[in-house]
Design an enzyme around this catalytic site. Structure first.
Site, PDB file in Angstrom:
ATOM      1  N   ASP A 176      67.651 -28.629 -66.545  1.00 51.45           N
ATOM      2  CA  ASP A 176      66.718 -27.814 -65.779  1.00 51.45           C
ATOM      3  C   ASP A 176      66.129 -28.788 -64.771  1.00 51.45           C
ATOM      4  OD1 ASP A 176      64.238 -26.762 -64.800  1.00 51.45           O
ATOM      5  OD2 ASP A 176      64.366 -25.232 -66.343  1.00 51.45           O
ATOM      6  N   HIS A 177      66.561 -28.700 -63.526  1.00 48.97           N
ATOM      7  CA  HIS A 177      66.254 -29.803 -62.612  1.00 48.97           C
ATOM      8  C   HIS A 177      64.752 -29.969 -62.364  1.00 48.97           C
ATOM      9  CE1 HIS A 177      66.226 -26.790 -59.339  1.00 48.97           C
ATOM     10  NE2 HIS A 177      65.535 -27.665 -58.643  1.00 48.97           N
ATOM     11  N   HIS A 239      62.771 -22.597 -65.054  1.00 48.22           N
ATOM     12  CA  HIS A 239      61.882 -23.554 -64.372  1.00 48.22           C
ATOM     13  C   HIS A 239      60.396 -23.291 -64.675  1.00 48.22           C
ATOM     14  CE1 HIS A 239      65.474 -24.730 -62.446  1.00 48.22           C
ATOM     15  NE2 HIS A 239      65.441 -23.932 -61.407  1.00 48.22           N
TER      16      HIS A 239
HETATM   17  C1  BG6 Z   1      67.543 -23.215 -58.547  1.00 53.57           C
HETATM   18  C2  BG6 Z   1      67.650 -21.738 -58.284  1.00 53.57           C
HETATM   19  O1  BG6 Z   1      67.646 -23.471 -59.932  1.00 53.57           O
HETATM   20  O2  BG6 Z   1      66.296 -23.706 -58.084  1.00 53.57           O
HETATM   21  C3  BG6 Z   1      67.479 -21.462 -56.807  1.00 53.57           C
HETATM   22  O3  BG6 Z   1      68.915 -21.264 -58.718  1.00 53.57           O
HETATM   23  C4  BG6 Z   1      66.206 -22.078 -56.284  1.00 53.57           C
HETATM   24  O4  BG6 Z   1      67.504 -20.052 -56.552  1.00 53.57           O
HETATM   25  C5  BG6 Z   1      66.114 -23.552 -56.674  1.00 53.57           C
HETATM   26  O5  BG6 Z   1      66.206 -21.959 -54.865  1.00 53.57           O
HETATM   27  C6  BG6 Z   1      64.749 -24.111 -56.330  1.00 53.57           C
HETATM   28  O6  BG6 Z   1      64.761 -25.485 -56.547  1.00 53.57           O
HETATM   29  P1  BG6 Z   1      63.762 -26.439 -55.730  1.00 53.57           P
HETATM   30  O7  BG6 Z   1      63.945 -27.770 -56.364  1.00 53.57           O
HETATM   31  O8  BG6 Z   1      64.213 -26.380 -54.294  1.00 53.57           O
HETATM   32  O9  BG6 Z   1      62.400 -25.868 -55.917  1.00 53.57           O
END
Ligand code: BG6
Length: 487
Positions: A176-177, A239
């Site tokens: 989960d980045h 997230h």
């Molecule tokens: C991803 C989603 O996991 O996270 C995307 O699939 C989203 O839809 C993105 O745009 C948002 O990541 P960040 O790091 O740009 O907030």
């Protein structure tokens, strides 16, 4: 250049896909340049597209030039890095086509391996089966699963069970980045290394908490994927739930992976399950209509996609209650949307007001203290306090002021989330990855809402692209006598 970091082969399935080019290759390139990737580690792109090694290198270079920030591509370092880049052409569903990958990997049979599955989850099972068939799932191998893992608890179980046939849970890294973002990790540092917050982090002191992840972009060419998932499955179930866990969890007994994950699971299991009546009252779903973005006209979600109808939400707002001692009576209001007025992700800890005011207007002029943790676009932690307005006025007058807790220590580049996470997989540290029971507990909670929405318990609303979202979200929080923190 490092020879001290773990020597491994990093195999990226779906290595010519959007995520690989946008995030994974730039992250690996930074790790290599900054000495965090062992110089002898290989990065093997596995793709269905047939092309020569030269064409592959040219493609990687062009994508790095496109996706690294301006001025960050270093020709000299890339010359060296590219010697470690390889291509293996594989049709994920054809067992025999994995033979060339087997030949490449068996050049170093005892080497540690990171298998990054950056593909649709539909291929997770067949890729793991093929790795097993070709005896490539050695005990020193790890497998990284990109989200989404399923569309609900049932489908996520099918995917996980398939992977678990060939890999042990300890070898599986569910990414989960958001957990790799520096400010997100800082939530734990802030909470558990400062005495100051400890006695103030509960329902005696906190009125409510808001978590917002707003994006100004739309679905950006990912309509096919996004329309299957929507905001609840794409952002909230993973997230936002992870952010909520870090804010709400009890102090873990150590930073060991399972200590942290045990505490997060407890939060997820304490989420109050929603009845249909709750879903109607406490959730909002909406889809963006045409509007504007950065001063330019922006089309609605359905426009230009050749479809007339879709019930996929691009915005969701939910009041979440946690049934445990610490959070009894403290609602968490969470929301996430695409094509919003601005990109803005933040967590607001909204304190209760003072029990009694000795100041003018019986305290009407005293705003509650807030701790504002901003993740995007600018990372910061601010504490909103009351302060005296300087001067000789007869009655003491007050104003809210902000104390910025983390002034930038230096101008060094902050690592991207994927750098942190890839390095953790290479080093076999699963702390920032989701354990099976975490994923399942989050789905268990989300499934109720998914079911209610499928029965149309919460009618779909709309909002204009470039706005602050649907008015129903304002009403959701206003019903409790509160308002969103929108600056
Ligand atoms: C991803 C989603 O996991 O996270 C995307 O699939 C989203 O839809 C993105 O745009 C948002 O990541 P960040 O790091 O740009 O907030």
């Amino acid at each position: 250049m490092s020879e001290l970091e773990t020597l491994c082969d990093i195999v990226i399935f779906g290595g010519h896909g959007d995520l690989a080019f946008r995030k994974l290759m730039p992250a690996l390139c930074y790790l290599y340049s900054d000495g965090y990737l062992n110089v002898n580690s290989r990065v093997i792109t596995v793709s269905r597209e047939k092309m020569s090694q030269e064409d592959h290198l040219a493609l990687v270079k062009s994508k790095l030039l496109e996706f690294l920030p301006e001025g960050h591509f270093n020709e000299e370092k890339f010359e060296r890095f590219q010697k470690q880049l390889h291509l293996s052409v594989v049709d994920f569903t054809d067992l025999t086509s994995y033979q060339n990958l087997q030949t490449l990997l068996s050049e170093y049979p005892d080497r540690e391996r990171v298998n990054y599955l950056s593909t649709s989850p539909n291929f997770f099972g067949s890729i793991c089966r093929a790795l097993d068939h070709w005896e490539l799932n050695t005990p020193e191998s790890r497998v990284v699963l990109e989200k989404p893992i399923g569309r609900d608890l049932k489908s996520s179980r099918v995917i996980n069970e398939e992977v678990l046939k060939y890999f042990q849970e300890s070898q599986i890294y569910r990414i989960d980045h958001y957990l790799g973002k520096d400010t997100v990790q800082n939530i734990m540092a802030l909470r558990f290394s400062n005495r100051f917050f400890m006695p103030l982090w509960d329902s005696n002191n906190i009125d409510h908490i808001q978590i917002t992840v707003a994006e100004s972009v739309g679905v950006e060419g990912r309509w096919g994927y996004y329309d299957e998932y929507g905001a609840l499955r794409d952002m909230i179930q993973n997230h936002l739930m992870q952010l909520l866990c870090l804010v709400a969890m009890e102090p873990p007994c150590s930073l060991e992976a399972d200590s942290v994950r045990d505490e997060k699971v407890k939060v997820l299991r304490s989420l109050r399950s929603m009845s249909y009546a709750d879903i109607e009252q406490k959730t909002v779903r909406a889809q963006y209509d045409k509007g504007s973005s950065d001063g330019e006209p922006a089309p609605g979600y359905l426009e230009g996609e050749g479809v007339e109808n879709s019930t996929t939400e691009t915005y969701a707002a939910i009041r979440v209650d946690i049934d445990n001692w610490r959070w009894n009576g403290v609602p968490f209001y969470i929301r996430s949307g695409k094509r919003m007025r601005q990109r803005n992700s933040e967590i607001i800890i909204h304190y209760k007001t003072v029990p009694h005011s000795i100041f003018a207007n019986k305290g009407a002029c005293i705003s509650e203290n807030k701790l504002i943790i901003s993740l995007q676009p600018k990372e910061s932690i601010r504490l909103q306090l009351m302060n005296k307005i300087p001067g000789l006025s007869k009655e003491m007058r007050l104003q809210p002021v902000e104390l910025e807790l983390n002034s930038p220590l230096n101008s060094e580049r902050k690592p991207e989330a994927y750098e942190r996470l890839l390095l953790d997989v290479i080093r076999s540290n699963p702390t920032l990855f989701m354990r099976l029971d975490e994923v399942e507990a989050a789905w268990q909670w989300a499934d109720k809402i998914i079911e209610g929405w499928s029965q149309n318990i919460t009618p779909m609303k709309s909002y204009n692209a470039g706005s602050d979202g649907p008015s129903a979200a304002i009403q959701l929080i206003a019903r409790d006598g509160r308002s969103w923190h929108d600056e």
